[in-house]
Design a protein around this motif. Structure first.
Motif, PDB file in Angstrom:
ATOM      1  N   PRO A 470       0.497  -1.233  -0.085  1.00  0.00           N
ATOM      2  CA  PRO A 470      -0.400  -0.034  -0.266  1.00  0.00           C
ATOM      3  C   PRO A 470       0.725   1.433  -0.231  1.00  0.00           C
ATOM      4  N   SER A 471       0.651   1.887  -0.530  1.00  0.00           N
ATOM      5  CA  SER A 471       1.459   3.502  -0.761  1.00  0.00           C
ATOM      6  C   SER A 471       0.906   4.693   0.020  1.00  0.00           C
ATOM      7  N   LYS A 472       1.423   5.372   0.264  1.00  0.00           N
ATOM      8  CA  LYS A 472       0.932   6.463   1.503  1.00  0.00           C
ATOM      9  C   LYS A 472       1.439   7.996   0.653  1.00  0.00           C
ATOM     10  N   LEU A 473       1.640   7.910  -0.305  1.00  0.00           N
ATOM     11  CA  LEU A 473       2.300   9.346  -1.097  1.00  0.00           C
ATOM     12  C   LEU A 473       1.190  10.268  -2.018  1.00  0.00           C
ATOM     13  N   ASN A 474       0.082  10.515   0.119  1.00  0.00           N
ATOM     14  CA  ASN A 474      -0.883  11.391  -1.000  1.00  0.00           C
ATOM     15  C   ASN A 474      -0.456  12.819  -1.023  1.00  0.00           C
ATOM     16  N   ASN A 475       0.946  13.374  -0.540  1.00  0.00           N
ATOM     17  CA  ASN A 475       0.639  14.496  -0.966  1.00  0.00           C
ATOM     18  C   ASN A 475       1.345  13.983  -2.038  1.00  0.00           C
ATOM     19  N   LEU A 476       2.088  13.490  -3.044  1.00  0.00           N
ATOM     20  CA  LEU A 476       2.276  13.677  -4.043  1.00  0.00           C
ATOM     21  C   LEU A 476       1.979  14.441  -5.124  1.00  0.00           C
ATOM     22  N   ALA A 477       2.226  15.619  -5.292  1.00  0.00           N
ATOM     23  CA  ALA A 477       1.868  16.315  -6.685  1.00  0.00           C
ATOM     24  C   ALA A 477       2.857  16.788  -7.751  1.00  0.00           C
ATOM     25  N   GLU A 478       4.223  16.046  -7.870  1.00  0.00           N
ATOM     26  CA  GLU A 478       4.865  16.586  -9.512  1.00  0.00           C
ATOM     27  C   GLU A 478       5.967  15.759  -8.723  1.00  0.00           C
ATOM     28  N   VAL A 479       5.728  14.501 -11.350  1.00  0.00           N
ATOM     29  CA  VAL A 479       6.460  13.644 -10.615  1.00  0.00           C
ATOM     30  C   VAL A 479       6.975  14.068 -12.352  1.00  0.00           C
ATOM     31  N   ASN A 480       8.194  13.440 -12.098  1.00  0.00           N
ATOM     32  CA  ASN A 480       9.001  13.591 -13.615  1.00  0.00           C
ATOM     33  C   ASN A 480       9.796  11.738 -13.470  1.00  0.00           C
ATOM     34  N   LEU A 481       9.765  11.563 -14.267  1.00  0.00           N
ATOM     35  CA  LEU A 481      10.190  10.256 -14.584  1.00  0.00           C
ATOM     36  C   LEU A 481      10.943   9.993 -16.111  1.00  0.00           C
ATOM     37  N   SER A 482      10.553  11.341 -16.723  1.00  0.00           N
ATOM     38  CA  SER A 482      11.506  11.263 -17.964  1.00  0.00           C
ATOM     39  C   SER A 482      13.189  10.783 -18.353  1.00  0.00           C
ATOM     40  N   ASN A 483      12.951  10.155 -19.824  1.00  0.00           N
ATOM     41  CA  ASN A 483      14.552   9.799 -20.320  1.00  0.00           C
ATOM     42  C   ASN A 483      14.929   9.469 -19.594  1.00  0.00           C
ATOM     43  N   ASN A 484      14.306   7.477 -19.111  1.00  0.00           N
ATOM     44  CA  ASN A 484      14.848   6.836 -18.756  1.00  0.00           C
ATOM     45  C   ASN A 484      14.657   5.473 -18.764  1.00  0.00           C
ATOM     46  N   LYS A 485      14.286   3.945 -18.603  1.00  0.00           N
ATOM     47  CA  LYS A 485      14.490   3.260 -19.150  1.00  0.00           C
ATOM     48  C   LYS A 485      12.648   2.048 -19.201  1.00  0.00           C
ATOM     49  N   LEU A 486      12.238   2.972 -18.274  1.00  0.00           N
ATOM     50  CA  LEU A 486      10.923   2.638 -17.709  1.00  0.00           C
ATOM     51  C   LEU A 486      10.318   1.508 -18.872  1.00  0.00           C
ATOM     52  N   SER A 487       9.502   0.292 -19.047  1.00  0.00           N
ATOM     53  CA  SER A 487       8.955   0.004 -19.350  1.00  0.00           C
ATOM     54  C   SER A 487       7.353  -0.557 -18.634  1.00  0.00           C
ATOM     55  N   GLN A 488       7.152  -0.179 -17.415  1.00  0.00           N
ATOM     56  CA  GLN A 488       5.735  -0.311 -17.158  1.00  0.00           C
ATOM     57  C   GLN A 488       4.987   1.839 -16.758  1.00  0.00           C
ATOM     58  N   PHE A 489       4.128   1.329 -16.663  1.00  0.00           N
ATOM     59  CA  PHE A 489       3.487   2.253 -15.700  1.00  0.00           C
ATOM     60  C   PHE A 489       3.885   2.062 -13.946  1.00  0.00           C
ATOM     61  N   PRO A 490       4.189   2.991 -13.624  1.00  0.00           N
ATOM     62  CA  PRO A 490       4.600   3.204 -12.328  1.00  0.00           C
ATOM     63  C   PRO A 490       2.993   2.544 -11.286  1.00  0.00           C
ATOM     64  N   SER A 491       2.901   2.171 -11.036  1.00  0.00           N
ATOM     65  CA  SER A 491       1.878   1.945  -9.889  1.00  0.00           C
ATOM     66  C   SER A 491       1.744   2.459  -8.259  1.00  0.00           C
ATOM     67  N   PHE A 492       2.592   3.497  -8.105  1.00  0.00           N
ATOM     68  CA  PHE A 492       2.772   3.818  -6.693  1.00  0.00           C
ATOM     69  C   PHE A 492       2.092   5.430  -6.907  1.00  0.00           C
ATOM     70  N   LEU A 493       2.072   6.204  -8.295  1.00  0.00           N
ATOM     71  CA  LEU A 493       1.023   6.780  -8.445  1.00  0.00           C
ATOM     72  C   LEU A 493      -0.812   7.052  -7.850  1.00  0.00           C
ATOM     73  N   GLN A 494      -1.072   5.080  -7.707  1.00  0.00           N
ATOM     74  CA  GLN A 494      -2.067   5.518  -7.851  1.00  0.00           C
ATOM     75  C   GLN A 494      -3.156   5.811  -6.111  1.00  0.00           C
ATOM     76  N   SER A 495      -2.160   6.086  -5.536  1.00  0.00           N
ATOM     77  CA  SER A 495      -2.032   6.864  -4.322  1.00  0.00           C
ATOM     78  C   SER A 495      -1.802   8.870  -4.293  1.00  0.00           C
ATOM     79  N   ALA A 496      -1.704   8.716  -5.229  1.00  0.00           N
ATOM     80  CA  ALA A 496      -0.860   9.731  -5.750  1.00  0.00           C
ATOM     81  C   ALA A 496      -2.081  10.958  -4.949  1.00  0.00           C
ATOM     82  N   LYS A 497      -2.987  10.892  -4.479  1.00  0.00           N
ATOM     83  CA  LYS A 497      -4.386  11.911  -4.989  1.00  0.00           C
ATOM     84  C   LYS A 497      -4.250  12.901  -5.000  1.00  0.00           C
TER      85      LYS A 497
END
Length: 927
Positions: A470-497
């Protein structure tokens, strides 16, 4: 008698005195006593009551802590008991402070007068203050006074403290200020911040008495060499010269004074810091922010045990960090931003127990990131970005309560240590533009429950491990993961209300977006997300409905397809829409007009859009409501209709660009187009269409030089085409490209009026007649392609005036006669004139009759120093806002001719430095 408006005497005198004591410029008053109140002198009572009757009170300004002190003044009570009035215990003579009027000059025994924090409606300081012969303290600060400071203030020979600060419409002339410094022989506190003093000669300060304790001259216009002897006055405790235009040097020797506060920020002081700085043992604040100081910072901090703030940012200091600086125990803020400091940070420190803010960004530091930085007990903000740190980040033994960490733009390698996620109070984390690797663990990130902004962009993270935690990132407002080698959508964003901005661009995320539902995409719909950037991934299939709250939606350069994007019709708050470089098909729907008047950028290039666009003339009337539209790119589709005249109703589009290249637009550029509003487009590209007819003369007469609008556009030059993408930079130049159509007739004379034009391409049309000599007036022109037309006559010799011309293509025409000689024409090769059989002269083998054997002089490429456009030939991408310079505009026509020497010539030109990241650091500092 003039009435003044008393806004409110916000607090009692004790509050005002407390405020001044913070900066060690104290105005002392006798404290209250338990002894009986002495009787007030009758003449003082009369003067005060007359003053009250002439005063106007602003009732709207009152709060529970803000009220007129004159409410307690009445004839039946002793004036020594009135609020704001203090009398001598023995004589009952008035010595306190009040609000204003000229009747006060009758109070000959008045010693302290405080009229601060009132509103005198930009009136001037009244005359007559010289009659207050006993006055020792005068405070008129923050009272909305204007005009020249009267010279009679300089006659108050007993004055110890003068405060005129906070009146930015007051000014001193040179004579009045010189009188003041000569006559006020007892002055100890001189506070003139925000008073305009451009006429004051700094040498006047040499007249000040040696008893001076406080000198506050911040803001507004002081200029010239400030005498360093002032800094050595024996009783001086407070110096504030911020935000002026002063030059000078620090004392080179014998600098030993009781200084506590010393701020020279935003001036032009030169030289180095003397070792005698170590003698200022009482100093608490040192500020040299943005000066011309240089050299090494001396290792003299061992005795500065009371120092709490040290700001040496924006100077030119070099060398190693002095070891004694790391032993300071009372320091709360250390800012060394934007210098040339080098070497590694120490492996351990003994001081910094109270340090809250630590910034060394924009320096030349090397080595690792020591773990002690994250164990300092009071540290809240750490900024080491834009250095040469290599890392790795060491394991942290005892994580502290740090809140903001910026390590961007280094070369830190390795993985993020697991102990780093023990920094549970982190609100902002920026590790972008490094060489970090490994995976992003959702279970680790979820420990940072206070996190608000996360930037891990431009690294080598290989993916995200989505654990069922369970993610508790309730305060997360801005996320920048660009220019990497990610292959899937990060699930920890589900709790980023609270998520408002998500950037996953330039990764390897693949598959259908519908498959992401279990990973978090569907969760975005219920959030108030404003920016979603998924550009340059491997997304496929149809596009599901994006979150309706979006203001910026960028999903270009994927493999998405749909018979056009009805899913975007609910995005009524859009500002930027980029769907380019996909496989979207069908026609442009009328719902584009639902995007609101505020949309500024629409990029639909390189799709499969086709057919006629609704509502007879090109674009739906609803799109005309988008009155802020600046960028419209419809290039490389299969649209089939007449030119979009209706776009002329968009006022801001006139100031940027329009691209309809590589479609099937047809018809004439008739007079109606010449008179519509496309008057200042920065780039107009109609190439590779089916336009016909001549150019209307009025069209180019209406085409004026563009504004330098720089935002969200990147120009990329490639062989055979120009690409314009959404990014964070835009060139200053102007391009007109009408190539590969069926235009005919002559080239209009009015083209010569486009003095800022850099690229003109009219090739592969059916133009005829001669070249107008007026083309020589396009003084900034760098590239001219008129190839593959039916142009004839001689080449006008006036074209040799185009001293910036680097590419010329007149091939496959019917020109005859001698080729002009001089300036740039001496540098062009045979290819520039191929297919013109009747031309002669250099560089062709055909010699002209009267010029046989003539060779042009050796070309000298010299920049015209007198040119009104000395920089416009530098085709530079300058980034604005939060981006960096990403592209070099390298010429346009050259890539249609495939000649690499054009690229070499352009690359050799000077680049302008990108200030974006520096500005961001300064923004953090000011915040």
């Amino acid at each position: 008698m003039r009435k003044f408006i008393l806004l409110c005497q916000i607090c009692s005198l004790l509050f005002v005195l407390f405020f001044l004591s913070v900066v060690d410029c104290c105005l002392s008053l006798p404290s209250s006593s338990l002894n009986p109140t002495p009787p007030c002198l009758p003449e003082d009572t009369s003067a005060l009551l007359q003053f009250k009757n002439t005063m106007s009170i602003d009732d709207s300004a009152f709060y529970s802590y803000c009220y007129p002190k004159t409410n307690s003044w009445n004839e039946s009570t002793n004036c020594c008991s009135w609020e704001g009035v203090t009398c001598e215990k023995a004589t009952g003579q008035l010595v306190g402070s009040l609000s204003s009027n000229t009747t006060l000059v009758r109070l000959r025994g008045l010693k302290r007068l405080n009229l601060s924090l009132n509103n005198f409606s930009a009136s001037s300081i009244p005359s007559g203050f010289n009659q207050l012969v006993s006055l020792t303290d005068l405070n008129l600060s923050g009272s909305y006074l204007s005009g020249s400071v009267p010279s009679d203030i300089s006659l108050l020979s007993k004055l110890i403290s003068l405060d005129l600060s906070g009146n930015d419409q007051l000014e001193f002339d040179s004579h009045s200020f010189d009188m003041l410094t000569r006559n006020l022989s007892k002055i100890e506190n001189l506070l003139l911040g925000s008073v305009y003093m451009s006429a004051v000669v700094p040498t006047s300060f040499m007249n000040l008495t040696s008893s001076l304790k406080c000198l506050s001259l911040e803001w507004y216009g002081l200029q010239g060499d400030f005498p360093s002897e002032i800094f050595q006055l024996g009783y001086l405790e407070y110096v504030d010269l911020r935000w002026n235009y002063l030059t000078g040097y620090l004392p080179k020797s014998n600098w030993s004074s009781p200084l506590k506060f010393f701020d020279l920020s935003r001036n032009y002081f030169r030289g180095s810091i003397p070792s005698s700085l170590g003698n200022l043992t009482k100093i608490t604040y040192l500020g040299f922010f943005i000066n011309k100081l240089e050299g090494q910072i001396p290792d003299v901090f061992g005795n500065l045990n009371k120092l709490t703030t040290l700001d040496f940012s924006g100077c030119n200091f070099s060398g190693q960090l002095p070891p004694s600086m790391f032993n300071l125990t009372q320091l709360t803020s250390l800012d060394l931003l934007s210098n040339r400091l080098e070497g590694p940070l120490p492996t351990h420190v003994t001081g910094f127990q109270n340090l809250k803010d630590f910034s060394l960004t924009d320096n030349l530091l090397t080595g690792g990131v020591p773990s002690w930085l994250f164990t300092l007990p009071s540290l809240e903000s750490l900024d080491l970005s834009n250095n040469r740190l290599t890392g790795p980040i060491n394991q942290i033994q005892r994580p502290n309560s740090i809140q903001r960490v910026y390590l961007a733009d280094n070369d830190i390698h390795g993985e993020i240590p697991t102990s780093f996620f023990g920094l549970s109070k982190l609100t902002q984390l920026d590790l972008s533009s490094n060489n970090l690797s490994g995976v992003i663990r959702s279970d680790m990130l979820s420990k940072l429950e206070c996190l608000e902004t996360l930037d891990l962009s431009t690294n080598n993270f290989s993916g995200v491990i989505n654990l069922d935690v369970p993610s508790k990132l309730n305060n997360l407002a801005e996320v920048n993961l660009s220019n990497n080698k990610l292959s899937q959508f990060p699930s920890f964003l589900q709790s980023a209300k609270s998520l408002t901005s998500l950037d996953l661009s330039n990764n390897k995320i693949q598959g259908s977006i519908f498959k992401w539902e279990s990973e978090g995409w569907e969760q975005l719909e219920g959030k108030n997300i404003l920016t979603l950037d998924l550009r340059s991934n491997l997304l496929q299939g149809p596009l599901p409905a994006p979150p309706p709250s979006l203001q910026k939606f960028l999903i270009s350069d994927n493999k998405l397809k749909e018979v056009f994007l009805l899913s975007i019709c609910n995005l009524t708050s859009l500002d930027i829409l980029d769907l380019s470089k996909n496989y979207f098909g069908g026609i442009i729907p009328s719902c584009l007009g639902n995007f609101s008047w505020g949309i500024s950028i629409i990029n639909l290039q390189k799709n499969s859009l086709s057919g006629k666009i609704p509502d007879f003339w090109l674009l739906p009337w609803s799109l005309v409501d988008c009155t802020l539209l600046r960028f419209l790119n419809l290039a490389n589709n299969t649209l089939n209709d007449v030119f979009p005249h209706r776009l002329s109703f968009l006022p801001h589009l006139q100031k940027l660009l329009l691209l309809t290249r590589s479609n099937r637009f047809y018809g004439r550029l008739d007079y109606s187009m010449a008179t519509f509003g496309f008057s200042s487009l920065q780039i107009l590209d109609l190439s590779k269409n089916e336009f016909t007819g001549p150019f209307p003369e009025e069209f180019f007469q209406n085409f004026i030089s563009p504004d330098n609008y720089k935002k969200f556009v990147k120009v990329t030059m490639k062989r055979l085409e120009i690409e314009l993408d959404l990014d964070k930079s835009l060139t200053d130049f102007t391009i007109i490209d009408f190539s590969n159509n069926r235009f005919n007739g002559r080239i209009p004379e009015a083209l010569g009026e486009l003095h800022a034009l850099l690229v003109l391409n009219l090739s592969h049309n059916r133009l005829n007649d001669t070249l107008p000599p007026s083309l020589a007036n396009m003084a900034a022109l760098e590239s001219l392609d008129l190839s593959s037309n039916k142009l004839g006559g001689t080449i006008p010799s006036e074209l040799t005036k185009l001293t910036f011309l680097a590419v010329l293509n007149l091939s496959q025409n019917n020109f005859f006669g001698p080729i002009p000689v001089g300036n740039q024409f001496n540098t062009f090769g045979i290819d520039s004139y191929a297919g013109n059989l009747d031309l002669c002269g250099f560089p062709l083998s055909n010699k002209c009759g009267s010029d046989e054997g003539r060779q042009p002089p050796t070309p000298k490429l010299v920049e015209d120093e007198d040119s009104a456009i000395p920089f416009i030939w530098e085709l530079v991408m300058m980034g604005y806002g939060c981006g960096v310079v990403l592209g070099l505009s390298t010429g346009y026509i050259v890539f249609t001719t495939g000649r690499p020497w054009w690229l070499v010539r352009m690359v050799e030109r000077d680049w302008q430095r990108n200030f974006t990241r520096w500005a961001r650091r300064i923004g953090r500092k000011r915040n």
